[in-house]
Design a protein around this motif. Sequence first.
Motif, short mmCIF file in Angstrom:
data_model
loop_
_atom_site.label_atom_id
_atom_site.label_comp_id
_atom_site.label_asym_id
_atom_site.label_seq_id
_atom_site.Cartn_x
_atom_site.Cartn_y
_atom_site.Cartn_z
N LYS A 118 56.54 39.80 49.39
CA LYS A 118 55.59 40.67 49.76
C LYS A 118 54.27 39.80 49.44
O LYS A 118 54.10 39.31 48.37
N GLU A 119 53.46 40.01 50.55
CA GLU A 119 51.86 39.47 50.17
C GLU A 119 51.08 40.58 50.33
O GLU A 119 51.25 41.43 51.20
N VAL A 120 50.40 40.93 49.35
CA VAL A 120 49.38 41.87 49.02
C VAL A 120 48.12 41.46 48.82
O VAL A 120 47.76 40.49 48.34
N ARG A 121 47.06 42.37 49.38
CA ARG A 121 45.93 42.17 49.08
C ARG A 121 45.08 43.26 48.15
O ARG A 121 45.38 44.33 48.51
N LEU A 122 44.88 42.88 47.10
CA LEU A 122 44.24 43.86 45.93
C LEU A 122 43.02 44.19 46.52
O LEU A 122 42.10 43.50 46.94
N LYS A 123 42.52 45.47 46.19
CA LYS A 123 40.98 45.95 46.37
C LYS A 123 40.13 44.89 45.38
O LYS A 123 40.41 44.36 44.55
N PRO A 124 39.05 44.89 45.77
CA PRO A 124 37.83 44.07 45.08
C PRO A 124 37.66 44.75 43.66
O PRO A 124 37.72 46.04 43.45
N TYR A 125 37.70 43.83 42.43
CA TYR A 125 37.50 44.37 41.29
C TYR A 125 36.33 43.67 40.58
O TYR A 125 36.05 42.57 41.04
N ASN A 126 35.62 44.36 39.78
CA ASN A 126 34.48 43.83 39.25
C ASN A 126 35.07 42.69 38.08
O ASN A 126 36.29 42.53 37.87
N ARG A 127 34.12 42.00 37.91
CA ARG A 127 34.51 40.75 36.67
C ARG A 127 34.98 41.26 35.77
O ARG A 127 34.56 42.45 35.04
N GLY A 128 36.15 40.58 35.16
CA GLY A 128 36.78 41.34 33.92
C GLY A 128 38.23 41.28 34.27
O GLY A 128 38.87 40.70 34.79
N PHE A 129 38.94 41.92 33.27
CA PHE A 129 40.46 42.00 33.15
C PHE A 129 40.86 43.49 33.53
O PHE A 129 40.58 44.48 32.76
N GLN A 181 52.95 45.99 27.13
CA GLN A 181 52.54 44.94 28.06
C GLN A 181 52.11 45.55 29.34
O GLN A 181 53.05 46.17 29.86
N GLY A 182 51.15 44.83 29.88
CA GLY A 182 50.94 45.05 31.35
C GLY A 182 50.55 43.77 32.18
O GLY A 182 50.05 42.85 31.36
N ILE A 183 50.43 43.70 33.53
CA ILE A 183 50.14 42.84 34.07
C ILE A 183 48.57 42.90 34.34
O ILE A 183 48.21 43.98 34.94
N TYR A 184 48.02 41.74 34.10
CA TYR A 184 46.24 41.82 34.37
C TYR A 184 46.06 41.01 35.45
O TYR A 184 46.37 39.89 35.54
N LEU A 185 45.14 41.58 36.20
CA LEU A 185 44.44 40.57 37.02
C LEU A 185 43.10 40.03 36.16
O LEU A 185 42.26 40.95 35.72
#
Length: 140
Positions: A6-17, A117-121
Amino acid sequence: MEFFQKEVRLKPYNRGFHIITQDILKAIPEIEKINIGQLQVFIKHTSASLTINENADPTVRLDFESHLNNLVPENLSYYKHVYEGADDMPAHIKASLMGVSVQIPITNGKLNLGIWQGIYLCEHRNNASGRNLVITAFGS
């Protein structure tokens, strides 16, 4: 062996993790069909990255941001690529240091992550738009 992508688009996030594990799981429920396999998450950008780390204490994510900002500061006199702002070239360097993909084992229909553990953007830009991910699950 089965493959799902799948290809997904994440919502915009502020700078950070930011922890995005649940966003990924919602995007590809087919993981539940895989007993033994792998999940790969790839970000299609050059100024954001992905990593896996602590999912419980939010200060870990703040420390990541602080440390990377010290490691790769803005406004260095030798940067040539400055057309998109002071955060742009450092964002490219940070993305290369952190990496653009993560791979996680799938066991009995679930991600086999450690309990903390978690996956970070890792969003390295001040005013980024949403980010595109390619999520691939495969196994049997």
